[in-house]
Design an enzyme around this catalytic site. Structure first.
Site, PDB file in Angstrom:
ATOM      1  N   ASP A 244       9.486   1.772   2.673  1.00  0.00           N
ATOM      2  CA  ASP A 244       8.113   1.650   3.129  1.00  0.00           C
ATOM      3  C   ASP A 244       7.648   3.036   3.609  1.00  0.00           C
ATOM      4  O   ASP A 244       8.443   3.977   3.737  1.00  0.00           O
ATOM      5  CB  ASP A 244       7.949   0.574   4.198  1.00  0.00           C
ATOM      6  CG  ASP A 244       6.520   0.020   4.220  1.00  0.00           C
ATOM      7  OD1 ASP A 244       5.601   0.711   3.727  1.00  0.00           O
ATOM      8  OD2 ASP A 244       6.302  -1.087   4.737  1.00  0.00           O
TER       9      ASP A 244
HETATM   10  C1  BGC Z   1       2.845  -0.943   4.386  1.00  0.00           C
HETATM   11  C2  BGC Z   1       3.157  -1.329   2.959  1.00  0.00           C
HETATM   12  C3  BGC Z   1       2.313  -0.519   2.013  1.00  0.00           C
HETATM   13  C4  BGC Z   1       2.528   0.953   2.290  1.00  0.00           C
HETATM   14  C5  BGC Z   1       1.773   1.856   1.366  1.00  0.00           C
HETATM   15  C6  BGC Z   1       2.818   0.554   4.616  1.00  0.00           C
HETATM   16  O1  BGC Z   1       2.272   0.882   5.846  1.00  0.00           O
HETATM   17  O2  BGC Z   1       3.793  -1.561   5.236  1.00  0.00           O
HETATM   18  O3  BGC Z   1       2.977  -2.709   2.775  1.00  0.00           O
HETATM   19  O4  BGC Z   1       2.629  -0.849   0.689  1.00  0.00           O
HETATM   20  O5  BGC Z   1       2.115   1.235   3.614  1.00  0.00           O
HETATM   21  O6  BGC Z   1       0.420   1.820   1.567  1.00  0.00           O
END
Ligand code: BGC
Length: 729
Positions: A282
């Site tokens: 993530d």
């Molecule tokens: C989130 C993800 C997301 C990623 C990219 C993160 O803060 O937890 O779900 O895909 O950002 O935007």
């Protein structure tokens, strides 16, 4: 090809070779830095500013979105020309010409925004979920986006957690069923190389929905049986459905951050489930291993994450900075970098990026927000409308004078919900506009309730009032947890005042999460719940309120009476001291134990009766299937679309099993007076669970089989499983 010499210089470019062989050939041609480049994902690169990095192939993938805003703020939208310019720099200026994999969070639509996933889940309809994901992919790929970070498969049993909006609700079967449908839609049923397919990403692996206290990113503690049967289950289904990528989650699970979780990533996901695609961290989660207290710097963090099986580092830069050195010093085996880079290259080949890295700049205008896409969004929005209570006011008959009020009556962008980076306010059909269109012959007065005194006067003059209240989308979504599930401050007072002066009042609550609506239990003549419904939200809501479309939405999560009851979900385990059967005397001194509205609840405009359950056999032996059926009858005068649900309960097992497990759903249209026999097949697989050792089991013993309109009702019978032999593996 030999004429140009390409096949000799770049043997991996030969489309006639198997993709696995091409990936291996390309990997062989790469320097250690180029391999690490494939594992480095950057945010929002620019072809001019980042020209040197692109020429050096320093990064192999990029995310077009700002993680700082985490889906809570819309950006300028994706531009096909900008993505093409970036791709051209990667392909034409780097030594090996490896195309980029361009990613973005395409969560519930792209330019055409569908209901938030929780709203789609309320449809209990895998086909529409698949269709919405298909359209989202068609539109996003036109902008050059070939990888989405969706579907989110976290089973969300605590509605204080804002990300419940992005989930399929509280139930693992529903999340598996709908999540797999979304994967099929994004990936075009596995035809990944088509220009309109994108790689899906099953996230957030795993257990994120259990964030303690509903606080986003907080620690998770869960035992292996619950983890396997509830939280890992949708990921297993997604892997079976061929999901191309998986994202590891932010949180720690029993003390180990998921970004460094060897047993769950390397052993379970790779080893047991046999997942072969790339795992991406993530946003910045590799770097966050420092905050978790596992690494002193990004060097240690990079080593921990790669060893655990995280192939791509989303934006932290730790892999880029340290992996080559870590391999050189022998701290990290070179084979781990090779494996990870191979997975990324293979995915790029599967997506056909080497053959066609660009998108036609004319495509967005041709495919974005077409009439067909809007029509699908309208159907999806109507399907997401859950009728909780109706004292006879609905469906509306054409009024002489209608008053539409409330903060969300004229809202546009707010109907889109969280994570709608490419949605636009001006595309949205508001609820007020949809009413004006539908009741062109009536007087329709509209306000947003900002001046309640004025609104009350208009309400008093109207035959019927529709009040649209609820949450602003940034009250749900990432990093937006709440301690109170009550509607936002002031709304209950506003509705109570309206109820006093209105002849008939319909309360419509639009929200990103299940709310506790106890204080609205008796306010108005009808109560309707809609999870943020998307670009056609106005039409969808009005279609249902007017009866043009029968209400068919069902709650994908239980609605508690009050916040203090959560977590409260239908698939709880029994206690040794069962509750008073009427649910009035229980464990809370100050409230009931049961929800205000159970999981699966949702009314139609006619009552439906259930008779049965009939079984084709009272016993289930190995390899056998039993048919369980119930007769459902529309006993009213309006058509219904009934969502018939199959629940089971195992009364004897090596572990204590939940009092209610959803294992099947059928959506049955019934004309007035019509009756249908609804049949489900039950086999060992339907009844089995995974024990603590990860074995699939179904012990001999009695089961309750229940066919029901929701988790709190239905008709039941007993089924006996006859033998002790291990269940299907
Ligand atoms: C989130 C993800 C997301 C990623 C990219 C993160 O803060 O937890 O779900 O895909 O950002 O935007």
């Amino acid at each position: 090809m030999s004429e140009t010499g390409v096949a000799d210089e770049r043997p991996w470019a030969d489309p006639a070779l198997p993709k696995e062989e091409r990936a291996a050939l390309l990997l062989d041609a790469m320097t250690p830095e180029e391999k690490v480049g494939q594992l480095h994902q950057v945010a929002n690169p620019d072809p001019h500013r980042d020209a040197a990095a692109l020429a050096a192939a320093e990064f192999g993938t990029c995310i077009v979105a700002s993680g700082e805003h985490a889906g809570n703020v819309r950006d300028a939208g994706t531009q096909a020309a900008a993505v093409n310019a970036l791709q051209r720099a990667a392909v034409e200026t780097s030594r090996l010409g490896v195309p980029l994999l361009v990613a973005r969070d395409v969560i519930h639509g792209h330019r055409t925004v569908f209901p938030v996933p929780l709203g789609q889940a309320a449809g209990f309809d895998a086909q529409i979920v698949r269709d919405c994901a298909r359209v989202a992919a068609r539109e996003a790929t036109a902008d050059g986006i070939r990888w989405t970070f969706a579907p989110m498969l976290d089973v969300a049993q605590d509605p204080r957690w804002g990300r419940v909006a992005e989930s399929w609700g509280e139930d693992a079967w529903l999340a598996s069923h709908l999540g797999s449908a979304a994967v099929a839609g994004f990936q075009d049923g596995g035809r990944l190389a088509g220009p309109e397919a994108m790689a899906a990403c099953a996230k957030h692996y795993v257990g994120y929905g259990l964030a303690q206290g509903g606080r986003d990113y907080a620690e998770v503690d869960v035992g292996p049986v619950t983890l396997h049967n509830r939280h890992l289950r949708p990921f297993r289904a997604a892997v079976d459905a061929g999901v191309a990528t998986v994202m590891s989650a932010f949180h720690t699970l029993d003390g180990t951050p998921m970004t460094a979780h060897v047993p769950l990533l390397r052993d379970h996901l790779r080893g047991e489930l046999g997942f072969t695609g790339p795992v991406v961290s993530d946003w910045d989660a590799v770097g966050e291993l420092r905050q978790h207290g596992l690494a002193t710097g990004t060097r240690d963090a990079a080593a921990l994450a790669l060893r655990a099986g995280v192939d791509i580092d989303m934006v932290s830069g730790a892999y880029h900075e340290h992996l080559t050195g870590l391999v050189r010093s022998g701290t990290v085996p070179a084979a781990l970098v090779d494996e990870a880079a191979y997975r990324v290259l293979l995915l790029k080949l599967r997506l056909g990026l080497f053959e066609d890295p660009y998108t036609d700049p004319g495509r967005p205008a041709a495919v974005h927000l077409t009439a067909d896409h809007r029509a699908l969004a309208r159907r999806a929005a109507a399907g997401a409308v859950v009728l909780l209570r109706n004292d006879g006011v609905l469906p509306l008959t054409e009024p002489r004078r209608l008053h539409v009020t409330g903060a969300l009556a004229t809202a546009s962008a707010e109907l889109l919900g969280t994570w709608t980076l490419d949605g636009r306010a001006e595309d949205v059909v508001t609820i007020a506009d949809a009413f004006r269109e539908r009741y062109a012959g009536a007087v329709v007065t509209v306000d947003d309730g900002r001046f309640p005194d004025e609104s009350l006067v208009r309400a008093r003059e109207a035959d019927v009032v529709v009040a649209c209240v609820g949450e602003h989308p940034v009250r749900s979504g990432e990093a937006n947890s709440v301690t109170s599930l009550e509607p936002p401050p002031g709304q209950v007072e506003q509705l109570t005042a309206l109820a006093r002066v209105s002849r008939r009042l319909v309360v419509v609550v639009l929200t990103g999460r299940p709310l506790a609506l106890e204080r609205l239990a008796d306010v108005g003549e009808a109560l309707v719940l809609v999870f943020h419904p998307g670009v056609e939200g106005g039409h969808g809501v009005v279609d249902v309120l007017t009866g043009d479309v029968p209400p068919s939405g069902r709650l994908p999560a239980s609605l508690p009476w009050t916040t203090g009851q959560v977590p409260l979900h239908h698939d709880q385990r029994p206690t040794g001291r069962p509750l008073d059967p009427d649910g009035t005397v229980g464990r809370y001194r100050d409230h009931r134990d049961t929800p205000q509205y159970p999981f699966g609840h949702g009314l139609g405009y006619s009552p439906v009766s259930y008779e049965g359950v009939l079984l084709s056999a009272a016993e289930l032996g190995p390899g056998e299937t039993v048919r369980a059926s119930a007769r459902v009858t529309n006993t009213g005068s309006r058509p219904v679309l009934e969502t018939v649900q199959l629940y089971v309960r195992a009364h004897l097992a090596a572990i204590s099993r939940p009092v209610s497990e959803l294992v099947g759903v059928r959506r049955v249209p019934l004309a007035p007076g019509e009756s249908a026999e609804v049949v489900f097949e039950v086999d060992r697989r339907t009844l089995s669970y995974r024990d603590a050792a990860g074995r699939e089991r179904c012990e001999a013993g009695p089961f309750t089989v229940r066919i029901a309109p929701h988790a709190g009702g239905g008709v039941t019978t007993r089924l006996r499983v006859t033998d002790e032999a291990p269940g299907p593996t």
